[in-house]
Design a protein around this motif. Structure first.
Motif, PDB file in Angstrom:
ATOM      1  N   SER A 175     -38.563 -36.493  -9.789  1.00  0.00           N
ATOM      2  CA  SER A 175     -39.724 -37.357  -9.184  1.00  0.00           C
ATOM      3  C   SER A 175     -39.946 -37.153  -7.900  1.00  0.00           C
ATOM      4  CB  SER A 175     -39.709 -38.786  -9.649  1.00  0.00           C
ATOM      5  OG  SER A 175     -38.311 -39.165  -9.101  1.00  0.00           O
ATOM      6  N   ASP A 204     -50.456 -25.693 -10.261  1.00  0.00           N
ATOM      7  CA  ASP A 204     -49.597 -26.580  -9.930  1.00  0.00           C
ATOM      8  C   ASP A 204     -48.219 -25.722 -10.209  1.00  0.00           C
ATOM      9  OD1 ASP A 204     -47.500 -28.746  -9.726  1.00  0.00           O
ATOM     10  OD2 ASP A 204     -48.176 -29.803 -11.587  1.00  0.00           O
ATOM     11  N   PRO A 209     -52.590 -33.247  -5.639  1.00  0.00           N
ATOM     12  CA  PRO A 209     -52.430 -34.717  -5.029  1.00  0.00           C
ATOM     13  C   PRO A 209     -51.450 -35.389  -5.877  1.00  0.00           C
ATOM     14  CG  PRO A 209     -54.781 -33.988  -5.850  1.00  0.00           C
ATOM     15  CD  PRO A 209     -53.651 -33.024  -5.965  1.00  0.00           C
ATOM     16  N   GLY A 210     -50.489 -36.059  -4.951  1.00  0.00           N
ATOM     17  CA  GLY A 210     -49.421 -36.927  -5.444  1.00  0.00           C
ATOM     18  C   GLY A 210     -48.212 -36.049  -5.615  1.00  0.00           C
ATOM     19  N   LYS A 211     -48.092 -34.650  -5.298  1.00  0.00           N
ATOM     20  CA  LYS A 211     -46.916 -33.999  -5.648  1.00  0.00           C
ATOM     21  C   LYS A 211     -45.951 -33.979  -4.454  1.00  0.00           C
ATOM     22  CE  LYS A 211     -45.570 -29.114  -7.089  1.00  0.00           C
ATOM     23  NZ  LYS A 211     -45.967 -27.934  -7.677  1.00  0.00           N
ATOM     24  N   PRO A 212     -44.649 -34.139  -4.799  1.00  0.00           N
ATOM     25  CA  PRO A 212     -43.793 -34.478  -3.577  1.00  0.00           C
ATOM     26  C   PRO A 212     -43.836 -33.264  -2.582  1.00  0.00           C
ATOM     27  CG  PRO A 212     -42.703 -34.708  -5.565  1.00  0.00           C
ATOM     28  CD  PRO A 212     -43.807 -34.265  -5.951  1.00  0.00           C
ATOM     29  N   ARG A 213     -43.812 -33.596  -1.454  1.00  0.00           N
ATOM     30  CA  ARG A 213     -44.031 -32.340  -0.374  1.00  0.00           C
ATOM     31  C   ARG A 213     -42.540 -31.894  -0.203  1.00  0.00           C
ATOM     32  NH1 ARG A 213     -47.914 -30.874   3.700  1.00  0.00           N
ATOM     33  NH2 ARG A 213     -46.782 -29.587   5.240  1.00  0.00           N
ATOM     34  N   ASP A 243     -59.948 -32.828  -9.999  1.00  0.00           N
ATOM     35  CA  ASP A 243     -60.434 -34.055 -10.964  1.00  0.00           C
ATOM     36  C   ASP A 243     -61.701 -34.657 -10.763  1.00  0.00           C
ATOM     37  OD1 ASP A 243     -59.806 -36.141 -12.901  1.00  0.00           O
ATOM     38  OD2 ASP A 243     -58.728 -37.205 -11.375  1.00  0.00           O
TER      39      ASP A 243
END
Ligand code: NA7
Length: 545
Positions: A409, A385, A503-507, A154
């Protein structure tokens, strides 16, 4: 090949995607007498193999195994030219399959499904596309692939770049001529590692921007000798049986020994033999505890590191290329042809982004904390992704108009990686929670599609219209998938398996790591037990109340 459709039809099944999964789903489900419409964003069949046309793109499972097994005639009539087929050949194969089974008439190309919304009153899916289609279907099959949602960093400043830029997963059909150009490749996963040696041969100068050094094994690709191919074809059924009974759905014998049970000299001899044979499985199946025990893993990792030091002439470059921050195979290991050797070329520079991160893209190139690298072209080999991205980029809504993105989520929740509670009659081909990317994808796809087809036959034969995973079965499956993953070394890497590359994706560890045979027998048992863990309903899908 594209067939026009009535844009507001009532269908039995909508299939999203015309890659290996969608094509086989169309073939099987149409064979049941169902009306099936496939929507495909690309202008042709092939999915992954339609989009990933970057230089050097090829499969890293051997072609004789990375091919459909459902038709013995197809197996016999198709000849592969190399041990690992290059992308154009795989695409030709998929087109051949589409033609041979007359699949094109039910596929609408250049059409992206934008939304799939479940209508609880009607018990049907309303599927809409960017081409104005608005159809109603009893069943929706998401065959959107695991690695189809490309991610580009990004960087707002990318717009300012005066040259051309590409993502390996969205490569232009006409190809790119790098002759005489200064090229930057960002990313050193499989796509970077396959394309870098090829681009280096063409470009006047190549700069490789590496964030994480990767374990890569030699492919030892070679032409397939006609005798070898004939021998495999003569015994294809037993090869396929062996594949289905192996952990990764690839016909290799399961290792029995532990790495540290073997004397160091003998261990090294075996690693050398695996390195010489080439291929992913040679090294990963040397010992049975490589992905379970860090000390065992260290022996394989250190062997590969020693090979990098042997190959790369400049010790500083070798050090930067040497992976030390994750155990071997906890990120998808890469297969290469001359990758490490490429860094001995005069026209190749390696930039260690850990030391000198990218600050921004400037009109003339890439600015790192060390200064500007002047470039004519940038190639982003920055990945996808994975697994959830292709599903969440469609606005999928289930009961109560609840978006899948909301339900997932904190990470994907599925039963068997094939269904998700609250979304009746929605099937996911090789979804999160199934072996998928840890196995031979084509065989995994066939198993899922066969299971779905058998399920739809069962529903029809028993007067049911709807099937939906129960929350209890799904919770138990998610726990089981997590427990299996936590018993391995996989969670130690910031990999796309873990969702850590976005970035921000659940682990959360995405695929099922219990092995293909164990997974298949669970799926078979569930079906034999009247679809245990699913709620079956006559008429419009029944809800919780
Ligand atoms: P991968 O394996 O996800 O590799 C992507 C590479 O790009 C990897 O080296 C990443 O480094 C790097 N990357 C990603 N974002 C950035 C940014 N913002 N800056 C610098 N470097 C970045 O994708 P591939 O397409 O190569 O392969 C995907 C799968 O296809 C592969 O595993 C096979 O199954 C086939 P990182 O490691 O995240 O630090």
């Amino acid at each position: 090949m594209s067939a026009p459709t009535d844009r507001s039809r009532r269908l039995d099944v909508v299939v999203v995607g015309a890659g290996f999964g969608g094509l086989y789903a169309l073939h099987r489900l149409r064979g049941l007498g169902l009306s099936v419409q496939v929507y495909e964003a690309g202008s042709g069949v092939g999915g992954t193999w339609f989009w990933n046309r970057y230089p050097g793109a090829r499969c890293d499972v051997e072609s004789l195994e990375y091919s459909y097994s459902f038709s013995p005639e197809l197996e016999q009539e198709w000849d592969w030219s190399e041990r690992y087929a290059p992308q154009p050949e795989i695409l030709r194969y998929i087109n051949h399959v589409a033609d041979r089974f007359d699949l094109g008439r039910n596929i609408q190309f250049d059409t992206r499904v934008t939304a799939a919304v479940f209508d609880e009153t009607l018990g049907r899916w309303r599927v809409t596309t960017d081409q104005g289609d608005d159809v109603s279907a009893r069943f929706c099959v998401m065959a959107t692939g695991c690695l189809s949602a490309a991610t580009t960093p990004d960087l707002q400043s990318l717009r300012s770049f005066r040259g051309d830029w590409y993502h390996t997963g969205q490569w232009p059909h006409e190809g790119v001529d790098f002759s005489g150009q200064r090229v930057g490749v960002v990313g050193t996963g499989s796509s970077g590692i396959q394309s870098i040696p090829v681009i280096a041969q063409q470009a006047s100068h190549l700069v490789v921007f590496q964030r994480t050094p990767n374990f890569s094994l030699p492919a030892r690709n070679e032409p397939l000798a006609p005798d070898t191919q004939a021998e495999v074809k003569a015994g294809y059924r037993s090869l396929r049986d062996a594949a289905r009974n192996s952990f990764s759905a690839i016909a290799v014998s399961a290792p029995t020994e532990l790495a540290l049970q073997v004397e160091p000299a003998e261990r090294r001899r075996r690693y050398e033999a695996a390195w010489a044979r080439g291929g992913l499985m040679s090294m990963t199946t040397t010992f049975r505890d490589l992905i379970l025990d860090k000390a065992a893993n260290d022996t394989a990792a250190e062997f590969i590191r020693s090979k990098i030091r042997e190959i790369v002439v400049d010790p500083d470059v070798a050090r930067v290329l040497t992976p030390t921050d994750h155990p071997f195979a906890t990120k998808r290991p890469c297969l290469d042809t001359g990758y490490f050797e490429t860094f001995n070329r005069d026209n190749v520079t390696l930039v260690d982004l850990r030391q000198t991160p990218i600050t921004e893209i400037v009109p003339t190139g890439i600015l790192t904390t060390d200064g500007v690298h002047e470039l004519d072209t940038i190639v982003f080999a920055t990945g996808f992704d994975a697994m959830t991205g292709p599903l969440l980029r469609v606005d999928i809504r289930g009961r109560g108009d609840r978006p899948l993105s909301d339900k997932w989520s904190a990470g994907p929740r599925t039963y068997l990686g094939i269904a998700t509670a609250g979304f009746p009659n929605l099937f996911i081909v090789t979804g999160p929670g199934s072996p998928s990317v840890l196995s031979n994808m084509v065989i995994a796809i066939e198993q899922h599609v066969d299971w779905i087809a058998d399920c739809l036959s069962f529903l029809a034969a028993n007067g049911f219209d709807a099937i939906e995973a129960t929350v209890e079965a799904e919770d138990a499956w998610v726990d089981h998938v997590n427990q299996l993953a936590n018993a391995t070394l996989f969670p130690r890497a910031n990999s796309w398996y873990m969702g850590a590359n976005v970035p921000g994706k659940p682990r959360v560890f995405l695929p099922y790591v219990g092995g293909f045979p164990q997974y298949c027998s669970t799926c078979d048992d569930v079906a034999a037990d009247g679809y245990r863990g699913f709620r079956l309903a006559p008429g419009p899908a029944a809800g919780d109340g």
